[in-house]
Design a protein around this motif. Sequence first.
Motif, PDB file in Angstrom:
ATOM      1  N   MET A 138       0.835  -1.201   0.000  1.00 37.59           N
ATOM      2  CA  MET A 138       0.000   0.000   0.000  1.00 37.59           C
ATOM      3  C   MET A 138       0.867   1.246   0.000  1.00 37.59           C
ATOM      4  SD  MET A 138      -3.281   0.674   0.056  1.00 37.59           S
ATOM      5  CE  MET A 138      -3.286   2.176  -0.892  1.00 37.59           C
ATOM      6  N   SER A 139       1.940   1.221   0.750  1.00 39.16           N
ATOM      7  CA  SER A 139       2.832   2.373   0.875  1.00 39.16           C
ATOM      8  C   SER A 139       3.466   2.738  -0.467  1.00 39.16           C
ATOM      9  CB  SER A 139       3.925   2.082   1.907  1.00 39.16           C
ATOM     10  OG  SER A 139       4.919   3.082   1.888  1.00 39.16           O
ATOM     11  N   PHE A 140       4.115   1.776  -1.132  1.00 40.56           N
ATOM     12  CA  PHE A 140       4.797   2.160  -2.379  1.00 40.56           C
ATOM     13  C   PHE A 140       3.824   2.332  -3.541  1.00 40.56           C
ATOM     14  CE2 PHE A 140       5.827  -2.556  -2.463  1.00 40.56           C
ATOM     15  CZ  PHE A 140       5.177  -2.894  -3.638  1.00 40.56           C
ATOM     16  N   SER A 141       2.632   1.755  -3.434  1.00 38.24           N
ATOM     17  CA  SER A 141       1.616   2.003  -4.461  1.00 38.24           C
ATOM     18  C   SER A 141       1.124   3.445  -4.380  1.00 38.24           C
ATOM     19  CB  SER A 141       0.438   1.041  -4.300  1.00 38.24           C
ATOM     20  OG  SER A 141       0.843  -0.290  -4.529  1.00 38.24           O
ATOM     21  N   LEU A 142       0.962   3.951  -3.171  1.00 38.31           N
ATOM     22  CA  LEU A 142       0.599   5.358  -3.002  1.00 38.31           C
ATOM     23  C   LEU A 142       1.672   6.257  -3.608  1.00 38.31           C
ATOM     24  CD1 LEU A 142      -0.799   5.356   0.650  1.00 38.31           C
ATOM     25  CD2 LEU A 142      -2.086   5.999  -1.399  1.00 38.31           C
ATOM     26  N   ALA A 143       2.926   5.874  -3.398  1.00 37.14           N
ATOM     27  CA  ALA A 143       4.023   6.674  -3.940  1.00 37.14           C
ATOM     28  C   ALA A 143       4.041   6.648  -5.466  1.00 37.14           C
ATOM     29  CB  ALA A 143       5.359   6.165  -3.392  1.00 37.14           C
ATOM     30  N   GLU A 144       3.723   5.508  -6.053  1.00 32.54           N
ATOM     31  CA  GLU A 144       3.782   5.372  -7.507  1.00 32.54           C
ATOM     32  C   GLU A 144       2.570   5.957  -8.224  1.00 32.54           C
ATOM     33  OE1 GLU A 144       4.879   1.756  -9.321  1.00 32.54           O
ATOM     34  OE2 GLU A 144       6.376   1.207  -7.820  1.00 32.54           O
ATOM     35  N   PHE A 145       1.429   6.018  -7.549  1.00 30.98           N
ATOM     36  CA  PHE A 145       0.205   6.420  -8.237  1.00 30.98           C
ATOM     37  C   PHE A 145      -0.456   7.679  -7.677  1.00 30.98           C
ATOM     38  CE2 PHE A 145       0.699   1.957  -9.176  1.00 30.98           C
ATOM     39  CZ  PHE A 145       0.341   1.859 -10.512  1.00 30.98           C
ATOM     40  N   LEU A 146       0.008   8.166  -6.520  1.00 26.98           N
ATOM     41  CA  LEU A 146      -0.671   9.320  -5.938  1.00 26.98           C
ATOM     42  C   LEU A 146       0.290  10.380  -5.431  1.00 26.98           C
ATOM     43  CD1 LEU A 146      -3.289  10.692  -5.041  1.00 26.98           C
ATOM     44  CD2 LEU A 146      -3.177   9.369  -2.920  1.00 26.98           C
ATOM     45  N   SER A 147       1.086  10.032  -4.413  1.00 28.92           N
ATOM     46  CA  SER A 147       1.957  11.020  -3.786  1.00 28.92           C
ATOM     47  C   SER A 147       3.134  10.329  -3.124  1.00 28.92           C
ATOM     48  CB  SER A 147       1.170  11.817  -2.739  1.00 28.92           C
ATOM     49  OG  SER A 147       2.025  12.509  -1.869  1.00 28.92           O
ATOM     50  N   ILE A 148       4.335  10.723  -3.508  1.00 24.56           N
ATOM     51  CA  ILE A 148       5.534  10.144  -2.892  1.00 24.56           C
ATOM     52  C   ILE A 148       5.559  10.462  -1.399  1.00 24.56           C
ATOM     53  CG2 ILE A 148       8.060  10.264  -2.819  1.00 24.56           C
ATOM     54  CD1 ILE A 148       8.021  10.678  -5.836  1.00 24.56           C
ATOM     55  N   THR A 149       5.149  11.655  -1.047  1.00 25.23           N
ATOM     56  CA  THR A 149       5.110  12.048   0.368  1.00 25.23           C
ATOM     57  C   THR A 149       4.162  11.147   1.148  1.00 25.23           C
ATOM     58  OG1 THR A 149       5.589  14.352  -0.186  1.00 25.23           O
ATOM     59  CG2 THR A 149       4.620  13.914   1.977  1.00 25.23           C
ATOM     60  N   ARG A 167       5.683   7.700   1.622  1.00 26.59           N
ATOM     61  CA  ARG A 167       6.759   7.661   2.608  1.00 26.59           C
ATOM     62  C   ARG A 167       6.233   7.809   4.033  1.00 26.59           C
ATOM     63  NH1 ARG A 167       9.634  11.338   0.469  1.00 26.59           N
ATOM     64  NH2 ARG A 167       8.912  13.079   1.733  1.00 26.59           N
ATOM     65  N   VAL A 168       5.276   8.691   4.239  1.00 23.75           N
ATOM     66  CA  VAL A 168       4.786   9.001   5.582  1.00 23.75           C
ATOM     67  C   VAL A 168       3.953   7.864   6.188  1.00 23.75           C
ATOM     68  CG1 VAL A 168       3.211  10.508   6.875  1.00 23.75           C
ATOM     69  CG2 VAL A 168       4.865  11.504   5.272  1.00 23.75           C
ATOM     70  N   VAL A 169       3.182   7.168   5.341  1.00 22.38           N
ATOM     71  CA  VAL A 169       2.231   6.195   5.901  1.00 22.38           C
ATOM     72  C   VAL A 169       2.850   4.833   6.194  1.00 22.38           C
ATOM     73  CG1 VAL A 169       0.311   7.294   4.693  1.00 22.38           C
ATOM     74  CG2 VAL A 169       1.460   5.324   3.634  1.00 22.38           C
ATOM     75  N   LEU A 170       4.069   4.566   5.744  1.00 24.20           N
ATOM     76  CA  LEU A 170       4.630   3.217   5.877  1.00 24.20           C
ATOM     77  C   LEU A 170       4.579   2.703   7.303  1.00 24.20           C
ATOM     78  CD1 LEU A 170       6.065   0.693   4.862  1.00 24.20           C
ATOM     79  CD2 LEU A 170       8.241   1.900   5.153  1.00 24.20           C
ATOM     80  N   TRP A 171       5.212   3.398   8.232  1.00 23.70           N
ATOM     81  CA  TRP A 171       5.313   2.885   9.599  1.00 23.70           C
ATOM     82  C   TRP A 171       3.974   2.863  10.330  1.00 23.70           C
ATOM     83  CZ3 TRP A 171       9.302   0.066   9.804  1.00 23.70           C
ATOM     84  CH2 TRP A 171      10.452   0.411   9.090  1.00 23.70           C
ATOM     85  N   PRO A 172       3.117   3.876  10.168  1.00 23.50           N
ATOM     86  CA  PRO A 172       1.777   3.759  10.753  1.00 23.50           C
ATOM     87  C   PRO A 172       0.993   2.570  10.197  1.00 23.50           C
ATOM     88  CG  PRO A 172       2.239   6.056  10.235  1.00 23.50           C
ATOM     89  CD  PRO A 172       3.358   5.242   9.646  1.00 23.50           C
ATOM     90  N   LEU A 173       1.110   2.325   8.898  1.00 18.76           N
ATOM     91  CA  LEU A 173       0.411   1.186   8.303  1.00 18.76           C
ATOM     92  C   LEU A 173       0.941  -0.136   8.838  1.00 18.76           C
ATOM     93  CD1 LEU A 173       0.012   2.160   4.525  1.00 18.76           C
ATOM     94  CD2 LEU A 173      -1.768   2.060   6.265  1.00 18.76           C
ATOM     95  N   LEU A 174       2.260  -0.247   8.945  1.00 19.92           N
ATOM     96  CA  LEU A 174       2.843  -1.477   9.480  1.00 19.92           C
ATOM     97  C   LEU A 174       2.391  -1.716  10.916  1.00 19.92           C
ATOM     98  CD1 LEU A 174       6.518  -1.216   8.122  1.00 19.92           C
ATOM     99  CD2 LEU A 174       4.687  -2.705   7.283  1.00 19.92           C
ATOM    100  N   LEU A 175       2.350  -0.644  11.697  1.00 21.59           N
ATOM    101  CA  LEU A 175       1.906  -0.762  13.089  1.00 21.59           C
ATOM    102  C   LEU A 175       0.449  -1.209  13.145  1.00 21.59           C
ATOM    103  CD1 LEU A 175       2.462  -0.358  16.093  1.00 21.59           C
ATOM    104  CD2 LEU A 175       1.791   2.046  15.820  1.00 21.59           C
ATOM    105  N   MET A 176      -0.379  -0.628  12.294  1.00 25.85           N
ATOM    106  CA  MET A 176      -1.784  -1.011  12.254  1.00 25.85           C
ATOM    107  C   MET A 176      -1.945  -2.474  11.869  1.00 25.85           C
ATOM    108  SD  MET A 176      -3.423   2.356  10.418  1.00 25.85           S
ATOM    109  CE  MET A 176      -4.892   1.445   9.949  1.00 25.85           C
TER     110      MET A 176
END
Length: 261
Positions: free
Chosen positions: A127-138, A141-150
């Motif tokens: 989900m993290s790198f798909s957001l970077a490739e299709f929506l926003s690199i920022t 990058r920002v959501v990776l660790w919160p997503l992993l924690l969730m």
Amino acid sequence: MTISTRTLKLLIISLTLLSCVAVMFIAPISQDAAYHHFADKRTLMMIPNFWNVVSNLGFLIVGICGLYQLWFTHSLRLVTAVKTSYIVFFAGVSLVAFGSAYYHRFPSNVTLVWDRLPMTLAFMALMSFSLAEFLSITWGRVVLWPLLLMGVISVVYWYWGELRGSGDLRFYALVQFLPMILLLVLFTFGHRVFKDNSGYWWLLLAYLLAKVAEHFDIQIDQWTSGLMAGHALKHIFSASGLWLLLRCFTKRTEAMSKTHG
């Protein structure tokens, strides 16, 4: 077909919030004990549940190949700003091989934890790198660790409940299925960083086939006269989709090399 970045962001946020709210109105979902009873229980080469165990080898192959190309050959065309997401993804895929094999060797809620944890890591990193490739690199990058924690919390929360006789799979289901919906939206309406994104579509198709095979585990075992049951096919479909995604990443580099050659 693409839509404005702002509209796509609002769509992603809206779908996420609606899904989270909807989950709260669903009754808690406990783990069905019958889940551990798979159609194919054959012991081969002294390995119980042989095909459900060894069919996880595909995950290890994809994961190791991905990590090797990331770290040693640098032959994958990626968004370098979120390289950590790709690393976590392929590491998670590698760990799925061990976690799932362990679970299928000794099926129980205890071992199922180790099957689900690496899967959530792979889902969240995807989900993290798909957001970077299709929506926003920022955003990616920002959501990776919160997503992993969730993702980790969703598994821990389920198992913690199981230990107290009130397991709840709602949040684990949200972590697994919501990304698939969001990915479909991103691939359809997002602004592509790379021209070749066919691997993502193959991955979604493989995921769908895997879920169908999982659901019809017993029926497929009967249709094939015991040659192969649905759950082992689930592993094969999933690993095949991941391999096609990895090949897509590799082809991007090959295409760029030809362009600059």
